[in-house]
Design a protein around this motif. Sequence first.
Motif, PDB file in Angstrom:
ATOM      1  N   PRO A   1       0.835  -1.209   0.000  1.00 51.86           N
ATOM      2  CA  PRO A   1       0.000   0.000   0.000  1.00 51.86           C
ATOM      3  C   PRO A   1       0.865   1.253   0.000  1.00 51.86           C
ATOM      4  O   PRO A   1       2.010   1.227   0.467  1.00 51.86           O
ATOM      5  CB  PRO A   1      -0.809  -0.127   1.299  1.00 51.86           C
ATOM      6  N   PRO A   2       0.322   2.380  -0.492  1.00 50.46           N
ATOM      7  CA  PRO A   2       1.119   3.606  -0.572  1.00 50.46           C
ATOM      8  C   PRO A   2       1.442   4.223   0.788  1.00 50.46           C
ATOM      9  O   PRO A   2       2.393   4.971   0.917  1.00 50.46           O
ATOM     10  CB  PRO A   2       0.247   4.543  -1.408  1.00 50.46           C
ATOM     11  N   TYR A   3       0.638   3.921   1.777  1.00 48.82           N
ATOM     12  CA  TYR A   3       0.946   4.371   3.135  1.00 48.82           C
ATOM     13  C   TYR A   3       0.188   3.490   4.119  1.00 48.82           C
ATOM     14  O   TYR A   3      -0.790   2.831   3.770  1.00 48.82           O
ATOM     15  CB  TYR A   3       0.611   5.851   3.360  1.00 48.82           C
ATOM     16  N   GLY A   4       0.682   3.467   5.337  1.00 56.11           N
ATOM     17  CA  GLY A   4       0.071   2.652   6.372  1.00 56.11           C
ATOM     18  C   GLY A   4      -0.714   3.501   7.363  1.00 56.11           C
ATOM     19  O   GLY A   4      -0.677   4.742   7.340  1.00 56.11           O
ATOM     20  N   ARG A   5      -1.424   2.836   8.231  1.00 57.45           N
ATOM     21  CA  ARG A   5      -2.199   3.495   9.273  1.00 57.45           C
ATOM     22  C   ARG A   5      -1.993   2.757  10.584  1.00 57.45           C
ATOM     23  O   ARG A   5      -1.858   1.528  10.596  1.00 57.45           O
ATOM     24  CB  ARG A   5      -3.697   3.517   8.931  1.00 57.45           C
ATOM     25  N   LEU A   6      -1.991   3.504  11.671  1.00 57.23           N
ATOM     26  CA  LEU A   6      -1.899   2.886  12.986  1.00 57.23           C
ATOM     27  C   LEU A   6      -2.621   3.769  13.996  1.00 57.23           C
ATOM     28  O   LEU A   6      -3.094   4.859  13.665  1.00 57.23           O
ATOM     29  CB  LEU A   6      -0.431   2.657  13.390  1.00 57.23           C
ATOM     30  N   ARG A   7      -2.721   3.280  15.223  1.00 60.82           N
ATOM     31  CA  ARG A   7      -3.350   4.030  16.291  1.00 60.82           C
ATOM     32  C   ARG A   7      -2.301   4.449  17.311  1.00 60.82           C
ATOM     33  O   ARG A   7      -1.363   3.700  17.592  1.00 60.82           O
ATOM     34  CB  ARG A   7      -4.422   3.189  16.987  1.00 60.82           C
ATOM     35  N   ALA A   8      -2.437   5.665  17.826  1.00 60.49           N
ATOM     36  CA  ALA A   8      -1.483   6.163  18.809  1.00 60.49           C
ATOM     37  C   ALA A   8      -2.215   7.065  19.800  1.00 60.49           C
ATOM     38  O   ALA A   8      -3.287   7.613  19.507  1.00 60.49           O
ATOM     39  CB  ALA A   8      -0.344   6.933  18.127  1.00 60.49           C
ATOM     40  N   ARG A   9      -1.620   7.236  20.970  1.00 61.08           N
ATOM     41  CA  ARG A   9      -2.195   8.077  22.027  1.00 61.08           C
ATOM     42  C   ARG A   9      -1.698   9.513  21.835  1.00 61.08           C
ATOM     43  O   ARG A   9      -0.501   9.748  21.708  1.00 61.08           O
ATOM     44  CB  ARG A   9      -1.806   7.543  23.395  1.00 61.08           C
ATOM     45  N   ALA A  10      -2.639  10.448  21.821  1.00 62.92           N
ATOM     46  CA  ALA A  10      -2.293  11.853  21.609  1.00 62.92           C
ATOM     47  C   ALA A  10      -1.678  12.448  22.874  1.00 62.92           C
ATOM     48  O   ALA A  10      -2.286  12.400  23.953  1.00 62.92           O
ATOM     49  CB  ALA A  10      -3.530  12.641  21.206  1.00 62.92           C
ATOM     50  N   LEU A  11      -0.484  13.014  22.745  1.00 60.15           N
ATOM     51  CA  LEU A  11       0.167  13.693  23.874  1.00 60.15           C
ATOM     52  C   LEU A  11      -0.222  15.162  23.949  1.00 60.15           C
ATOM     53  O   LEU A  11       0.041  15.825  24.953  1.00 60.15           O
ATOM     54  CB  LEU A  11       1.692  13.573  23.747  1.00 60.15           C
ATOM     55  N   THR A  12      -0.838  15.660  22.855  1.00 57.74           N
ATOM     56  CA  THR A  12      -1.320  17.040  22.800  1.00 57.74           C
ATOM     57  C   THR A  12      -2.706  17.035  22.165  1.00 57.74           C
ATOM     58  O   THR A  12      -3.056  16.085  21.453  1.00 57.74           O
ATOM     59  CB  THR A  12      -0.385  17.931  21.958  1.00 57.74           C
ATOM     60  N   PRO A  13      -3.492  18.071  22.365  1.00 60.88           N
ATOM     61  CA  PRO A  13      -4.785  18.142  21.671  1.00 60.88           C
ATOM     62  C   PRO A  13      -4.573  18.359  20.169  1.00 60.88           C
ATOM     63  O   PRO A  13      -3.567  18.926  19.746  1.00 60.88           O
ATOM     64  CB  PRO A  13      -5.477  19.351  22.315  1.00 60.88           C
ATOM     65  N   PHE A  14      -5.549  17.913  19.383  1.00 59.63           N
ATOM     66  CA  PHE A  14      -5.558  18.164  17.943  1.00 59.63           C
ATOM     67  C   PHE A  14      -6.940  18.703  17.572  1.00 59.63           C
ATOM     68  O   PHE A  14      -7.959  18.122  17.941  1.00 59.63           O
ATOM     69  CB  PHE A  14      -5.255  16.888  17.146  1.00 59.63           C
ATOM     70  N   LYS A  15      -6.934  19.804  16.832  1.00 51.47           N
ATOM     71  CA  LYS A  15      -8.187  20.493  16.491  1.00 51.47           C
ATOM     72  C   LYS A  15      -8.758  19.956  15.188  1.00 51.47           C
ATOM     73  O   LYS A  15      -8.063  19.832  14.179  1.00 51.47           O
ATOM     74  CB  LYS A  15      -7.909  21.998  16.361  1.00 51.47           C
ATOM     75  N   GLY A  16     -10.049  19.627  15.194  1.00 52.56           N
ATOM     76  CA  GLY A  16     -10.738  19.197  13.999  1.00 52.56           C
ATOM     77  C   GLY A  16     -11.288  20.380  13.216  1.00 52.56           C
ATOM     78  O   GLY A  16     -10.949  21.535  13.471  1.00 52.56           O
ATOM     79  N   ALA A  17     -12.154  20.080  12.229  1.00 54.17           N
ATOM     80  CA  ALA A  17     -12.744  21.145  11.406  1.00 54.17           C
ATOM     81  C   ALA A  17     -14.171  20.763  11.036  1.00 54.17           C
ATOM     82  O   ALA A  17     -14.468  19.582  10.790  1.00 54.17           O
ATOM     83  CB  ALA A  17     -11.919  21.377  10.139  1.00 54.17           C
ATOM     84  N   LYS A  18     -15.013  21.737  10.951  1.00 59.58           N
ATOM     85  CA  LYS A  18     -16.418  21.502  10.653  1.00 59.58           C
ATOM     86  C   LYS A  18     -16.597  20.979   9.229  1.00 59.58           C
ATOM     87  O   LYS A  18     -16.192  21.622   8.261  1.00 59.58           O
ATOM     88  CB  LYS A  18     -17.212  22.795  10.842  1.00 59.58           C
ATOM     89  N   GLY A  19     -17.195  19.800   9.114  1.00 54.03           N
ATOM     90  CA  GLY A  19     -17.534  19.229   7.816  1.00 54.03           C
ATOM     91  C   GLY A  19     -16.366  18.731   6.996  1.00 54.03           C
ATOM     92  O   GLY A  19     -16.536  18.343   5.841  1.00 54.03           O
ATOM     93  N   ARG A  20     -15.159  18.709   7.570  1.00 54.87           N
ATOM     94  CA  ARG A  20     -13.985  18.311   6.796  1.00 54.87           C
ATOM     95  C   ARG A  20     -13.133  17.316   7.572  1.00 54.87           C
ATOM     96  O   ARG A  20     -12.973  17.431   8.791  1.00 54.87           O
ATOM     97  CB  ARG A  20     -13.139  19.534   6.438  1.00 54.87           C
ATOM     98  N   LYS A  21     -12.562  16.342   6.842  1.00 54.28           N
ATOM     99  CA  LYS A  21     -11.566  15.454   7.441  1.00 54.28           C
ATOM    100  C   LYS A  21     -10.255  16.227   7.539  1.00 54.28           C
ATOM    101  O   LYS A  21      -9.867  16.933   6.605  1.00 54.28           O
ATOM    102  CB  LYS A  21     -11.381  14.191   6.591  1.00 54.28           C
ATOM    103  N   VAL A  22      -9.595  16.080   8.666  1.00 50.59           N
ATOM    104  CA  VAL A  22      -8.423  16.894   8.943  1.00 50.59           C
ATOM    105  C   VAL A  22      -7.183  16.026   9.034  1.00 50.59           C
ATOM    106  O   VAL A  22      -7.226  14.911   9.570  1.00 50.59           O
ATOM    107  CB  VAL A  22      -8.622  17.684  10.261  1.00 50.59           C
TER     108      VAL A  22
END
Length: 403
Positions: free
Chosen positions: A325-346
């Motif tokens: 695959p062109p890139y992989g995915r994994l799960r990790a614990r956030a050490l800082t907050p991450f801001k989302g966006a209305k109606g959009r994948k960020v």
Amino acid sequence: MRTNLSVEEALEAVLEAAQGELSVEELPLKEAFGRVLAEDLASLVDHPDQDDTAIDGYACRAEDTLGASPEAPVRLRVIGEAPAGRPFPGEVGKGEAVAVYTGAPIPKGADAVVRVEDTRREGEEVLLFAPASPKDIRPKGDDLRRGEVYLRRGDLLTPGRLGLAAAMGHPRLRVFRRPRVGILSTGDEVVEPGEPLPFGGVYNSNAYSLLGLVLEAGGEPVLLGKVPDDPEAVLARLGEAGPLDLLLTSGGVSMGEYDVVRKVLERHGEVVFWKVRQQPGGPLLFARLGGLPVLGLPGNPVSSMVTFFLYGRPFLFRLLKRTEPPYGRLRARALTPFKGAKGRKVFRRGVLSVAEKTVRSTGNQSSGVLRSMAFGNALVVLPPDQDAREGEEVEVIPLTFVP
């Protein structure tokens, strides 16, 4: 023209355009690193081609060494030696041993090896302080078997795979040619590095970021320079590009009066879609110009890199028939907050620790802050309308081009 697509819809449309078969070229091994195999590869040999030893020691009959210990060593007569590449021509009989070295064939009559560390040589004899064992004998074909396929069409030739191809006996390899990817920068404000920077100007970083991304994804970048915000200049430069498999444009795809790339493609080509519900990179455009697929990337440096990674890289992988695959995915614990966006994948830039399965923000997430792509090594993916608090588990895409 479709507009306001989801990330998944946009990627599907881009991959649908990655059709056809790249031509094939045959290269010597020394030139094939980093290329993609165009055919399955079977071994021409068995490896090892007969039983051999994985250690330095003495080959002998296991039954002659039973009970050997430091307190009660067994004494054998040494009748010869077998370095790698020089097999012992005789046969090992009762009470006899042959000095063998890693990679040497096991002499006829021997069925076990004792490590040299468990012996002491005394003239024409050797004392064994441990029983010999068959576990350090590598059977014929333990690594490779003649006629068996070990590398597949679409495999990237990494150092290990290149060595494997050599071990299988192949002096030359058939590989797909690299896709030719044109890179065109637009904008009156864009200046080449090394030139005086006028008031309001910006150096052409996108061309060189994209050059690196194209190379890393297996393509052949073709730098087309930069053109001003003039539709005729854009068309003229494209006419000089020569044959391409994909065209990347940087800038000129938004809604402004001077966003000429979109206007040129609307008038002279077919715009497949414009705008994706994502951040950064929302103004992404995908089109065809006389049969040539065109990815119109946003002009902001981060947006340009992120959109190529998410769409251009998969396009090249599909074209090259890459098996991974062109890139992989994994799960990790956030050490800082991450801001989302209305109606959009960020896609936020982060610093990932694979060992600890944690990720933290690179800091300023503006799409103009190129430093975040230089020192961040991952994209943190947030669904539409969703933030991530510190301590929450998030989806992460590691960036393959950052160490």
